[in-house]
Design a protein around this motif. Sequence first.
Motif, mmCIF file in Angstrom:
data_model
loop_
_atom_site.group_PDB
_atom_site.id
_atom_site.type_symbol
_atom_site.label_atom_id
_atom_site.label_comp_id
_atom_site.label_asym_id
_atom_site.label_seq_id
_atom_site.Cartn_x
_atom_site.Cartn_y
_atom_site.Cartn_z
ATOM 1 N N HIS A 40 33.373 10.354 11.498
ATOM 2 C CA HIS A 40 33.736 11.786 10.302
ATOM 3 C C HIS A 40 34.942 12.604 11.471
ATOM 4 N N LEU A 41 34.563 12.680 12.504
ATOM 5 C CA LEU A 41 35.439 13.664 13.285
ATOM 6 C C LEU A 41 36.925 12.816 13.317
ATOM 7 N N GLN A 42 36.819 11.538 13.567
ATOM 8 C CA GLN A 42 37.988 10.938 13.526
ATOM 9 C C GLN A 42 38.863 10.906 12.257
ATOM 10 N N HIS A 43 37.986 10.714 10.987
ATOM 11 C CA HIS A 43 38.609 10.986 9.942
ATOM 12 C C HIS A 43 39.117 12.367 9.533
ATOM 13 N N MET A 44 38.574 13.292 10.056
ATOM 14 C CA MET A 44 38.978 14.790 10.087
ATOM 15 C C MET A 44 40.426 14.781 10.859
ATOM 16 N N GLU A 45 40.124 14.255 12.207
ATOM 17 C CA GLU A 45 41.529 14.285 13.097
ATOM 18 C C GLU A 45 42.875 13.540 12.255
ATOM 19 N N ASN A 46 42.428 12.565 11.621
ATOM 20 C CA ASN A 46 43.345 11.611 10.988
ATOM 21 C C ASN A 46 43.959 12.611 9.780
ATOM 22 N N THR A 47 42.945 13.377 9.106
ATOM 23 C CA THR A 47 43.594 14.236 7.832
ATOM 24 C C THR A 47 44.584 15.363 8.507
ATOM 25 N N PHE A 48 44.222 15.923 9.652
ATOM 26 C CA PHE A 48 45.049 17.061 10.346
ATOM 27 C C PHE A 48 46.407 16.407 10.753
ATOM 28 N N ASN A 49 46.552 15.176 10.750
ATOM 29 C CA ASN A 49 47.840 14.539 11.197
ATOM 30 C C ASN A 49 48.968 14.879 10.229
ATOM 31 N N THR A 50 48.280 14.912 8.701
ATOM 32 C CA THR A 50 49.220 15.218 7.751
ATOM 33 C C THR A 50 49.233 16.517 6.946
ATOM 34 N N HIS A 51 48.003 17.205 7.072
ATOM 35 C CA HIS A 51 47.495 18.372 6.632
ATOM 36 C C HIS A 51 46.816 19.341 7.567
ATOM 37 N N ARG A 52 47.130 20.742 7.661
ATOM 38 C CA ARG A 52 46.216 21.617 8.366
ATOM 39 C C ARG A 52 45.079 21.807 7.788
ATOM 40 N N TRP A 53 44.748 21.776 6.471
ATOM 41 C CA TRP A 53 43.408 22.045 6.007
ATOM 42 C C TRP A 53 42.571 20.895 5.481
ATOM 43 N N LEU A 54 41.310 20.841 5.562
ATOM 44 C CA LEU A 54 40.697 19.561 4.792
ATOM 45 C C LEU A 54 40.881 19.550 3.455
ATOM 46 N N GLY A 55 41.346 20.351 2.674
ATOM 47 C CA GLY A 55 41.688 20.488 1.185
ATOM 48 C C GLY A 55 42.979 20.335 0.767
ATOM 49 N N GLY A 56 43.820 20.171 1.976
ATOM 50 C CA GLY A 56 45.196 19.693 1.849
ATOM 51 C C GLY A 56 46.288 20.858 2.105
ATOM 52 N N THR A 57 46.941 21.253 1.118
ATOM 53 C CA THR A 57 47.963 22.531 1.427
ATOM 54 C C THR A 57 47.596 23.766 2.079
ATOM 55 N N GLY A 58 46.330 24.063 1.669
ATOM 56 C CA GLY A 58 45.883 25.513 1.977
ATOM 57 C C GLY A 58 44.252 25.341 2.351
ATOM 58 N N ALA A 59 43.851 26.413 3.016
ATOM 59 C CA ALA A 59 42.267 26.471 3.286
ATOM 60 C C ALA A 59 41.654 26.749 2.150
ATOM 61 N N SER A 60 40.460 26.006 2.123
ATOM 62 C CA SER A 60 39.748 26.094 0.923
ATOM 63 C C SER A 60 38.293 25.898 1.074
ATOM 64 N N VAL A 61 37.615 25.686 -0.041
ATOM 65 C CA VAL A 61 36.038 25.829 0.100
ATOM 66 C C VAL A 61 35.629 24.805 0.953
ATOM 67 N N ALA A 62 36.323 23.502 0.917
ATOM 68 C CA ALA A 62 36.151 22.498 2.039
ATOM 69 C C ALA A 62 36.160 22.674 3.413
ATOM 70 N N ASP A 63 37.101 23.435 3.958
ATOM 71 C CA ASP A 63 37.172 24.132 5.111
ATOM 72 C C ASP A 63 35.825 25.082 5.331
ATOM 73 N N ILE A 64 35.807 26.081 4.721
ATOM 74 C CA ILE A 64 34.529 27.058 4.898
ATOM 75 C C ILE A 64 33.104 26.356 4.675
ATOM 76 N N ALA A 65 33.061 25.131 3.998
ATOM 77 C CA ALA A 65 31.728 24.435 3.793
ATOM 78 C C ALA A 65 31.540 23.713 5.030
ATOM 79 N N VAL A 66 32.664 23.208 5.638
ATOM 80 C CA VAL A 66 32.660 21.819 6.652
ATOM 81 C C VAL A 66 32.637 22.488 8.137
ATOM 82 N N PHE A 67 33.308 23.569 8.392
ATOM 83 C CA PHE A 67 33.309 24.059 9.677
ATOM 84 C C PHE A 67 31.980 24.520 10.411
#
Length: 166
Positions: A109-136
């Motif tokens: 799961h962490l590798q998937h997150m790391e890969n996501t952060f190669n294209t976005h700063r946030w899990l939800g895409g363009t900005g911080a979202s519920v995904a970030d605050i629920a997952v951190f």
Amino acid sequence: MALAAANSVVELREVLLKDKPADLTAVSAKATVPVLVLPDGQILEESLDIIDWALEQSDPLNWARGDVGATDWIQRCDGELKTWLDRYKYADRFPEASAQQYRQQVEHHLQHMENTFNTHRWLGGTGASVADIAVFPFVRQFAAVEPQWWAQAPYPKVRAWLAFWL
């Protein structure tokens, strides 16, 4: 975090789950945390329900905007990742495998997150979202199991993201 972002006034109580206070068991049959008792008497017993309620009241940071993938992250982490994380944290209770084997399952799961952060700063895409605050919080728990290992782990973007939230 959602309660704070929404400027919701709540009373926080520390709870030892091995010594549950009567106030908790009186309002929640589950008697787990978190529990939020709303002014109208409604009881919320799940983190995501509390997050949703808070952001429905006020969402000044636009966390609930619903970027693509946010729900997927939350479901993934609240399901499979949490299962492996609990086994990693409490490996002595799950002797079927070693702590390192459980850690490796979380690392997928962490590798998937790391890969996501190669294209976005946030899990939800363009900005911080519920995904970030629920997952951190899940990542925070993971990082706390073996802090020295975590400091050297091959997930620099995940570490930076976690540091931001901490």
